[in-house]
Motif scaffolding. Sequence first.
Motif, PDB file in Angstrom:
ATOM      1  N   GLY A  64       3.142   0.827  -7.895  1.00  0.00           N
ATOM      2  CA  GLY A  64       3.988   1.072  -6.739  1.00  0.00           C
ATOM      3  C   GLY A  64       3.322   0.748  -5.431  1.00  0.00           C
ATOM      4  N   MET A  65       4.102   0.813  -4.367  1.00  0.00           N
ATOM      5  CA  MET A  65       3.580   0.537  -3.030  1.00  0.00           C
ATOM      6  C   MET A  65       2.604   1.628  -2.611  1.00  0.00           C
ATOM      7  N   ASN A  66       1.702   1.279  -1.691  1.00  0.00           N
ATOM      8  CA  ASN A  66       0.659   2.213  -1.251  1.00  0.00           C
ATOM      9  C   ASN A  66       0.668   2.380   0.261  1.00  0.00           C
ATOM     10  N   LYS A  67       0.479   3.608   0.707  1.00  0.00           N
ATOM     11  CA  LYS A  67       0.425   3.915   2.130  1.00  0.00           C
ATOM     12  C   LYS A  67      -0.968   3.626   2.669  1.00  0.00           C
ATOM     13  N   VAL A  68      -1.044   2.858   3.756  1.00  0.00           N
ATOM     14  CA  VAL A  68      -2.335   2.556   4.371  1.00  0.00           C
ATOM     15  C   VAL A  68      -2.469   3.169   5.765  1.00  0.00           C
ATOM     16  N   LEU A  69      -1.351   3.380   6.429  1.00  0.00           N
ATOM     17  CA  LEU A  69      -1.290   4.090   7.707  1.00  0.00           C
ATOM     18  C   LEU A  69       0.037   4.855   7.724  1.00  0.00           C
ATOM     19  N   SER A  77       9.366  -4.239  -3.617  1.00  0.00           N
ATOM     20  CA  SER A  77      10.357  -4.529  -2.573  1.00  0.00           C
ATOM     21  C   SER A  77      11.786  -4.491  -3.100  1.00  0.00           C
ATOM     22  N   LYS A  78      11.955  -4.639  -4.417  1.00  0.00           N
ATOM     23  CA  LYS A  78      13.289  -4.607  -5.018  1.00  0.00           C
ATOM     24  C   LYS A  78      13.665  -3.227  -5.540  1.00  0.00           C
ATOM     25  N   ASP A  79      12.691  -2.341  -5.633  1.00  0.00           N
ATOM     26  CA  ASP A  79      12.896  -1.029  -6.235  1.00  0.00           C
ATOM     27  C   ASP A  79      13.546  -0.073  -5.235  1.00  0.00           C
ATOM     28  N   ALA A  80      14.830   0.141  -5.378  1.00  0.00           N
ATOM     29  CA  ALA A  80      15.573   0.999  -4.440  1.00  0.00           C
ATOM     30  C   ALA A  80      15.054   2.434  -4.456  1.00  0.00           C
ATOM     31  N   ASN A  81      14.604   2.894  -5.611  1.00  0.00           N
ATOM     32  CA  ASN A  81      14.090   4.270  -5.708  1.00  0.00           C
ATOM     33  C   ASN A  81      12.808   4.441  -4.903  1.00  0.00           C
ATOM     34  N   GLN A  82      11.907   3.462  -4.997  1.00  0.00           N
ATOM     35  CA  GLN A  82      10.672   3.523  -4.209  1.00  0.00           C
ATOM     36  C   GLN A  82      10.966   3.448  -2.719  1.00  0.00           C
ATOM     37  N   LEU A  83      11.856   2.550  -2.358  1.00  0.00           N
ATOM     38  CA  LEU A  83      12.193   2.390  -0.943  1.00  0.00           C
ATOM     39  C   LEU A  83      12.765   3.687  -0.378  1.00  0.00           C
ATOM     40  N   ALA A  84      13.595   4.345  -1.170  1.00  0.00           N
ATOM     41  CA  ALA A  84      14.186   5.607  -0.725  1.00  0.00           C
ATOM     42  C   ALA A  84      13.132   6.712  -0.690  1.00  0.00           C
ATOM     43  N   LYS A  85      12.250   6.737  -1.681  1.00  0.00           N
ATOM     44  CA  LYS A  85      11.208   7.764  -1.757  1.00  0.00           C
ATOM     45  C   LYS A  85      10.309   7.738  -0.528  1.00  0.00           C
ATOM     46  N   HIS A  86       9.971   6.533  -0.069  1.00  0.00           N
ATOM     47  CA  HIS A  86       9.069   6.397   1.078  1.00  0.00           C
ATOM     48  C   HIS A  86       9.819   6.145   2.385  1.00  0.00           C
ATOM     49  N   ASN A  87      11.131   6.261   2.355  1.00  0.00           N
ATOM     50  CA  ASN A  87      11.959   6.087   3.558  1.00  0.00           C
ATOM     51  C   ASN A  87      11.701   4.755   4.257  1.00  0.00           C
ATOM     52  N   ILE A  88      11.596   3.690   3.478  1.00  0.00           N
ATOM     53  CA  ILE A  88      11.337   2.366   4.043  1.00  0.00           C
ATOM     54  C   ILE A  88      12.573   1.883   4.800  1.00  0.00           C
TER      55      ILE A  88
END
Length: 309
Positions: A4-9, A20-31
């Motif tokens: 998954g994506m990682n927070k750097v700041l 970038s295609k994963d709607a669940n990840q995008l929603a989880k991190h409020n992208i």
Amino acid sequence: MGNGMNKVLPGLYVGNYRDSKDANQLAKHNITHILAIHDSAKRIHSDKHYLCVMASDSPDQNLTQYFSICNDFIHAARLREGNVLIHCLAGMSRSVTVAVAYIMSVTNLNWKEALKVVRAGRAVANPNLGFQKQLQDFEATRLAKERRRLKERYPSLALVNIDREQCSLMLNNYEELLQSRSICEGRCALGEECPTGICRSKNQNPAAHQPRSRRQSRSTRSRSEMCRSPSGTSAASTSTRPRSGPAGLRSYTGSAPPSRTSSRVDISSIGVSGNLTAPTTPQTSPPISPKRRGTVAVPLALKEDDFDL
């Protein structure tokens, strides 16, 4: 690369194409904003704000020419409490290079320290050698000017202390991860297992596992390419020189804001989607008319005021 994506700041994440295609990840991190930088970058989610940069993961691809526009996109979004995902295909080289350039520009860190910050959050971060050289050159020749430009354009100090504290924390975490061998700087000894896989290509010689006939044909092809070179040298000797880009970005493809009638590009009304392309050969055709549906013309030489972020 598949975790998954990682927070750097705060408000800044790095990931790969799958993320970038994963709607669940995008929603989880409020992208809210996505900066896509790869060979076929395009808008995927209609409810996200996009900046798309067409760029290959090769050492001679000039990424430096995009640092300022990427910095504007990321910083404007974060100041408005948006969360930005930067992604390429694997989330290792192109996206990491853009993230490092941004961190250098909004903090006092040099490129090596900024790369450690990204690696502390994303262990597989590993820009190719050409991109590392571009970051080094950017630090030596353009960084001071870029920092001044950002401070003049975005005088808000809302992120200064937050970023400083987060970078300090990430650098401390980096040293701990290095000591525990949870992260690697690309210097694992031959035959030693790399904790992140960064050294896999160095420690494993793919040619050693290929049939003899295939290795011979590759060797013969390399010699023939050298003979065809006008200068008598192999292409590899110039592969790390950045490919020259245009004086200005040629086009920004996307939906023009309804209130805009001029050829200026508004990428900050936070409803943005577009592609930035850098042709390697001069364009001989006339610029695209701004009246054409879905296309906004951009001046050949962009000025700072051409973007309202």
